[in-house]
Structures are given as structure tokens and as C-alpha cells.
Design a protein around this motif. Sequence first.
Motif, PDB file in Angstrom:
ATOM      1  N   UNK A  60      -5.012  17.416   4.739  1.00  0.00           N
ATOM      2  CA  UNK A  60      -4.647  15.556   4.641  1.00  0.00           C
ATOM      3  C   UNK A  60      -3.722  14.740   5.458  1.00  0.00           C
ATOM      4  N   UNK A  61      -3.047  15.853   6.549  1.00  0.00           N
ATOM      5  CA  UNK A  61      -2.358  14.878   7.180  1.00  0.00           C
ATOM      6  C   UNK A  61      -3.436  14.788   8.666  1.00  0.00           C
ATOM      7  N   UNK A  62      -4.451  15.563   8.623  1.00  0.00           N
ATOM      8  CA  UNK A  62      -5.416  15.096   9.634  1.00  0.00           C
ATOM      9  C   UNK A  62      -6.936  13.882   9.521  1.00  0.00           C
ATOM     10  N   UNK A  63      -6.215  13.878   7.619  1.00  0.00           N
ATOM     11  CA  UNK A  63      -7.397  12.307   7.643  1.00  0.00           C
ATOM     12  C   UNK A  63      -6.516  11.825   6.928  1.00  0.00           C
ATOM     13  N   UNK A  64      -5.408  11.180   7.026  1.00  0.00           N
ATOM     14  CA  UNK A  64      -4.038   9.984   7.213  1.00  0.00           C
ATOM     15  C   UNK A  64      -4.635   9.536   8.457  1.00  0.00           C
ATOM     16  N   UNK A  65      -4.459  10.654   9.547  1.00  0.00           N
ATOM     17  CA  UNK A  65      -3.924  10.345  10.683  1.00  0.00           C
ATOM     18  C   UNK A  65      -5.462   9.145  11.388  1.00  0.00           C
ATOM     19  N   UNK A  66      -6.844  10.028  10.688  1.00  0.00           N
ATOM     20  CA  UNK A  66      -7.784  10.065  10.891  1.00  0.00           C
ATOM     21  C   UNK A  66      -8.408   8.168   9.857  1.00  0.00           C
ATOM     22  N   UNK A  67      -7.884   7.856   9.320  1.00  0.00           N
ATOM     23  CA  UNK A  67      -8.316   7.099   8.191  1.00  0.00           C
ATOM     24  C   UNK A  67      -6.869   5.553   8.921  1.00  0.00           C
ATOM     25  N   UNK A  68      -5.934   6.450   9.794  1.00  0.00           N
ATOM     26  CA  UNK A  68      -5.163   4.979   9.606  1.00  0.00           C
ATOM     27  C   UNK A  68      -3.907   4.700   8.416  1.00  0.00           C
ATOM     28  N   UNK A  69      -3.506   5.750   7.486  1.00  0.00           N
ATOM     29  CA  UNK A  69      -2.532   5.689   6.346  1.00  0.00           C
ATOM     30  C   UNK A  69      -1.547   5.562   6.834  1.00  0.00           C
ATOM     31  N   UNK A  70      -0.446   4.904   5.722  1.00  0.00           N
ATOM     32  CA  UNK A  70       0.734   4.183   5.762  1.00  0.00           C
ATOM     33  C   UNK A  70       1.393   4.199   4.955  1.00  0.00           C
ATOM     34  N   UNK A  71       1.338   5.870   4.056  1.00  0.00           N
ATOM     35  CA  UNK A  71       2.412   5.868   2.311  1.00  0.00           C
ATOM     36  C   UNK A  71       1.145   5.430   1.820  1.00  0.00           C
ATOM     37  N   UNK A  72       0.269   4.521   1.090  1.00  0.00           N
ATOM     38  CA  UNK A  72       0.137   4.481  -0.090  1.00  0.00           C
ATOM     39  C   UNK A  72      -1.254   3.941   0.339  1.00  0.00           C
ATOM     40  N   UNK A  74      -4.404   2.782   3.695  1.00  0.00           N
ATOM     41  CA  UNK A  74      -4.611   3.358   3.522  1.00  0.00           C
ATOM     42  C   UNK A  74      -6.338   2.030   4.833  1.00  0.00           C
ATOM     43  N   UNK A  75      -6.522   2.933   6.341  1.00  0.00           N
ATOM     44  CA  UNK A  75      -7.562   1.324   6.776  1.00  0.00           C
ATOM     45  C   UNK A  75      -8.542   1.276   6.036  1.00  0.00           C
ATOM     46  N   UNK A  76      -9.517   3.075   5.642  1.00  0.00           N
ATOM     47  CA  UNK A  76     -11.154   2.695   5.043  1.00  0.00           C
ATOM     48  C   UNK A  76     -10.264   3.621   3.805  1.00  0.00           C
ATOM     49  N   UNK A  77     -10.910   2.317   2.961  1.00  0.00           N
ATOM     50  CA  UNK A  77     -10.682   2.173   1.175  1.00  0.00           C
ATOM     51  C   UNK A  77     -11.001   3.398   0.736  1.00  0.00           C
ATOM     52  N   UNK A  78     -12.209   4.667   1.183  1.00  0.00           N
ATOM     53  CA  UNK A  78     -11.856   5.627   0.117  1.00  0.00           C
ATOM     54  C   UNK A  78     -10.844   6.821   0.543  1.00  0.00           C
ATOM     55  N   UNK A  79     -10.376   6.612   1.693  1.00  0.00           N
ATOM     56  CA  UNK A  79      -9.016   7.437   2.189  1.00  0.00           C
ATOM     57  C   UNK A  79      -8.151   7.546   1.077  1.00  0.00           C
ATOM     58  N   UNK A  80      -7.778   6.487   0.441  1.00  0.00           N
ATOM     59  CA  UNK A  80      -6.199   6.582  -0.165  1.00  0.00           C
ATOM     60  C   UNK A  80      -6.906   7.308  -1.446  1.00  0.00           C
ATOM     61  N   UNK A  81      -7.301   7.401  -1.809  1.00  0.00           N
ATOM     62  CA  UNK A  81      -7.712   7.786  -3.582  1.00  0.00           C
ATOM     63  C   UNK A  81      -7.659   9.894  -3.423  1.00  0.00           C
ATOM     64  N   UNK A  82      -8.738   9.636  -2.099  1.00  0.00           N
ATOM     65  CA  UNK A  82      -9.521  10.983  -1.184  1.00  0.00           C
ATOM     66  C   UNK A  82      -8.130  12.220  -0.983  1.00  0.00           C
ATOM     67  N   UNK A  83      -6.807  11.408   0.212  1.00  0.00           N
ATOM     68  CA  UNK A  83      -5.499  12.532   0.317  1.00  0.00           C
ATOM     69  C   UNK A  83      -4.335  12.113  -0.980  1.00  0.00           C
ATOM     70  N   UNK A  84      -4.781  10.996  -1.941  1.00  0.00           N
ATOM     71  CA  UNK A  84      -3.696  11.138  -3.183  1.00  0.00           C
ATOM     72  C   UNK A  84      -4.118  12.102  -4.061  1.00  0.00           C
TER      73      UNK A  84
END
Length: 101
Positions: A60-72, A74-84
Motif C-alpha cells: 500500500x504505502x509504496x504504491x501510494x508514494x509512487x502514485x502521488x496519493x493524498x487521502x483519497x 491519486x495522480x494516477x486514476x487506477x491507484x485510488x481504487x487499487x489502494x482502497x
Amino acid sequence: MCHPGRAWSRAVDSHRPRRPALLSPQRERVWQDPETVGAMAAVEGDACPPDEHKRFQTIVCRVEETCGCADTLCKLDWCAGYVHEWRKEFAACTLKGCGPA
């Protein structure tokens, strides 16, 4: 021939909640036994052991970092659902967060 009022009454009765079955005397004794109650209160353990938290950080954490996620978001669309979805899988580990264990 069935009376129409009775058929309706039976249909309504089938949707009414039923009373829970009474416990047998043996089962009721188990629930009242102070030893059983004490044993259940003493259940211990870590819901997110260190190895599971490490997996959480890796997945989770590495993907969030790579995708530039903040709260809900993410810079990349697919990341938000994946991380959730992964956060739901790791439930208790989300409370520990992405910092060191």
C-alpha cells in the motif's frame, strides 16, 4: 379452498421476524460460566503483527508514494481504487499507517 384473507395473513407472517430459539440449559450454563467470560475477556493478540505491517507498507504505502496519493485522491486514476481495496484487506494495519512500525 383457501380464504383470501388467510393466504395474505400467512404471507405477512412469513416475513415477520421470529423470536430467537431459547438456548438449551447446557448452552445457557456456558454463557453464564464466569470462567468462560473471563477467558473471552483475556483474548489477546496483535491484529497487525510486524510481518503483516511490513507487507502493508510494501503493497500500500509504496504504491501510494509512487502514485502521488493524498487521502483519497491519486495522480494516477487506477491507484485510488487499487489502494482502497488493499487498505480494506489490511484493515488493522491501516491504523498503524505508513510510518515505521
